[in-house]
Design an enzyme around this catalytic site. Structure first.
Site, short mmCIF file in Angstrom:
data_model
loop_
_atom_site.label_atom_id
_atom_site.label_comp_id
_atom_site.label_asym_id
_atom_site.label_seq_id
_atom_site.Cartn_x
_atom_site.Cartn_y
_atom_site.Cartn_z
N HIS A 56 -33.48 39.98 -66.92
CA HIS A 56 -33.55 41.24 -66.27
C HIS A 56 -33.31 42.68 -67.09
CE1 HIS A 56 -32.00 42.89 -61.88
NE2 HIS A 56 -32.43 43.70 -62.58
N HIS A 58 -35.25 46.45 -67.28
CA HIS A 58 -36.00 47.71 -67.05
C HIS A 58 -36.63 48.48 -68.02
CE1 HIS A 58 -35.03 47.10 -62.45
NE2 HIS A 58 -33.89 46.70 -63.04
N ARG A 60 -39.24 50.45 -67.99
CA ARG A 60 -40.01 51.63 -67.53
C ARG A 60 -41.40 52.09 -67.80
NH1 ARG A 60 -36.05 51.37 -63.69
NH2 ARG A 60 -34.08 52.12 -64.52
N ASN A 90 -40.75 47.09 -61.24
CA ASN A 90 -40.47 48.56 -60.56
C ASN A 90 -40.94 49.80 -61.34
OD1 ASN A 90 -38.14 48.22 -62.06
ND2 ASN A 90 -37.10 49.23 -60.32
N ASP A 150 -37.18 43.45 -57.38
CA ASP A 150 -35.88 44.03 -58.15
C ASP A 150 -35.84 45.75 -57.80
OD1 ASP A 150 -33.19 43.95 -58.99
OD2 ASP A 150 -34.27 44.99 -60.50
N HIS A 230 -28.12 39.87 -60.71
CA HIS A 230 -26.70 40.65 -60.37
C HIS A 230 -25.72 40.16 -59.13
CE1 HIS A 230 -29.27 43.13 -57.64
NE2 HIS A 230 -29.88 43.64 -58.90
N ASP A 303 -29.48 43.87 -66.45
CA ASP A 303 -30.06 44.73 -65.65
C ASP A 303 -29.96 46.26 -66.34
OD1 ASP A 303 -31.01 46.29 -63.39
OD2 ASP A 303 -29.29 45.77 -62.10
N HIS A 307 -31.95 55.54 -67.56
CA HIS A 307 -32.56 56.76 -66.84
C HIS A 307 -32.45 58.04 -67.60
CE1 HIS A 307 -32.98 54.58 -62.98
NE2 HIS A 307 -31.84 54.19 -62.99
O1 DOR Z 1 -28.91 50.03 -60.71
C1 DOR Z 1 -29.88 49.78 -60.74
N1 DOR Z 1 -31.02 49.94 -61.05
N2 DOR Z 1 -30.30 48.70 -59.66
C2 DOR Z 1 -31.54 48.08 -59.40
O2 DOR Z 1 -31.66 47.08 -58.52
C3 DOR Z 1 -32.64 48.56 -59.97
C4 DOR Z 1 -32.07 49.47 -61.10
C5 DOR Z 1 -33.41 50.37 -61.65
O3 DOR Z 1 -34.48 50.18 -61.49
O4 DOR Z 1 -32.99 51.55 -62.18
ZN ZN Z 2 -31.57 44.89 -58.96
#
Ligand code: DOR
Ligand code: ZN
Length: 429
Positions: A56, A58, A60, A90, A150, A230, A303, A307
């Site tokens: 898991h 991300h 981006r 996502n 997700d 999670h 996870d 950002h």
């Molecule tokens: O905290 C999170 N950030 N939970 C998620 O389910 C998505 C993720 C994100 O894409 O930033």
């Molecule tokens: Zn999630």
């Protein structure tokens, strides 16, 4: 070059040995091994584990390159001891077609530091309304083996039922972000005393527990594999335990932050602590640790959610949820699980490599350290200590909740099929 002589390494923390790697495969294990003209790695008596696998993350890309790219995320993964990661869909555009998942896979191969496995979206655009073309993504060059919406929950029970039926037929896994959105509208923090005091709308633990209970029933009926992302609430553990006892094909993950951090950190309203599902109570973190040790929770998954500062350096309500995880995961697991005696090194290999590889259906990851097996490793100095600095991490973003914390354990080297991808805190290009 994929020939490599590793000297003085302790597999799973046991007796020190040398390992000779030929063509990316362990050719010989013994003591006093020598070889001409091969690269050498003096392991310094440190702990050798199978390369870590993260179900898991991300990354981006495409569309969120101001926060992370497949390249910067691969750097963070290699430095964190990971040799395979699953990239959540996502992105923008959403990874809900063969074109997008193939792009992610190919970009991961070009960077070449870690196996990047794209996760396909369950529903088109993550909108929860219409199933995406799962079969096309499975058959594509990306070879998708896991599907998830997700960031959003597949909330509609009919859509989830159909997704599980397809998953059973295609022999893939549905990874559910378990959150009943009807119960979490506007939620900003774990529903409890601290959220009340801070005036933040609550995310009740029941929103997770009820979705898991529903989904295990649907997975049982479909005979399909369900993976719960999670897990954060102690009440979810009893549901998972009962489902496993009944033989339902369900697996579950916990994040490093849900093993260590609690909603007590929210009092300063620092959005670095905002994450979904939210940080919960000390009783929840303790229950997560025990469930992971027992195997009711199968794996640790980061996870990893980078950002850029414009999404985090803002007031709490506007900030995006998520925190970095790839370069701190192993240290947090050592701190929360190894130091208190809840896991030994075999246990760490189980929850961070072997079980994730099984759940993600990766035949050449999470393998035993043995002759004839892929030379895919994380070499760990368990006695090292380091201070986390977000600015020094390889991710493009810096949103680590561990800023300034001293953590135990350092990844000394990462090896993917005989090739060193990281060494002494630096990526090997
Ligand atoms: O905290 C999170 N950030 N939970 C998620 O389910 C998505 C993720 C994100 O894409 O930033
Ligand atoms: Zn999630």
């Amino acid at each position: 070059m994929t020939d490599l002589l590793i000297t003085n390494a302790k597999p799973y923390g046991e007796e020190a040995v040398d390992l000779l790697v030929r063509d990316g495969v362990v050719a010989e294990i013994g003591t006093g091994l020598t070889a001409e003209g091969v690269e050498t790695l003096d392991a310094g008596g440190h702990v050798l584990l199978p390369g870590l696998v993260d179900l898991h993350v991300h990354l981006r890309e495409p569309g969120g390159e101001e926060s992370e790219t497949i390249e910067t995320g691969s750097h963070a993964a290699a430095l964190g001891g990971f040799t395979a990661v699953f990239a959540m869909p996502n992105t923008d555009p959403v990874a809900d077609t063969a074109v997008v998942v193939e792009h992610v896979r190919r970009r991961g191969e070009e960077v070449g530091l870690v196996d990047v496995h794209p996760v396909g979206a369950v529903t088109t655009g993550l909108r929860g309304e219409k199933l995406a073309e799962l079969g096309t993504m499975v058959a594509s060059a990306a070879q998708v083996r896991m599907f998830s919406d997700d960031g959003r929950c597949v909330n509609d029970p009919l859509i989830m039922r159909r997704a599980l039926e397809y998953a059973g037929a295609l022999d893939v896994v549905i990874a559910q972000h378990a959150e009943d959105h009807r119960l979490t509208g506007g939620a900003q923090a774990h529903e409890g005393a601290i959220a009340s005091r801070l005036g933040l709308a609550g995310w009740p633990a029941t929103a997770e527990e009820t979705v898991i209970a529903r989904d295990v029933a649907l997975a049982r009926e479909a005979g399909a594999a369900l993976h719960v992302c999670h897990v954060s609430s102690l009440h979810s553990i009893a549901v998972l335990r009962a489902a496993k006892a009944q033989g339902v094909r369900v697996s579950a993950e916990v994040t490093p932050h849900h093993l260590l951090l609690t909603d007590g950190r929210l009092t300063g309203y620092d959005p670095v602590n905002k994450v979904n599902p939210p940080l919960r109570t000390g009783a929840d973190t303790q229950a997560m640790r025990e469930a992971l040790a027992e195997g009711v929770i199968d794996v640790v998954a980061t996870d990893h959610a980078p950002h850029a500062s414009q999404y985090k350096d803002t007031e709490w309500a506007a900030a995006k949820p998520g925190m970095l995880g790839l370069q701190t995961a192993l240290s947090v697991v050592i701190h929360t699980m190894v130091e208190p005696g809840l896991l030994d090194w075999h246990g760490v290999a189980r929850v961070m490599s072997e079980r994730p590889a099984e759940i993600g259906n990766l035949p050449d990851q999470g393998r035993p350290i043995a002759v004839g097996e892929p030379a895919t490793f994380a070499l760990v100095d368990p006695d090292a200590q380091w201070t986390v600095r977000g600015a020094a991490l390889a991710s493009r973003a810096a949103n680590t909740p561990y800023e300034g914390m001293r953590l135990p354990g350092a990844v000394v080297a990462t090896v993917l099929r005989g090739r060193m991808t990281a060494r002494d805190g630096k990526v090997v290009a």
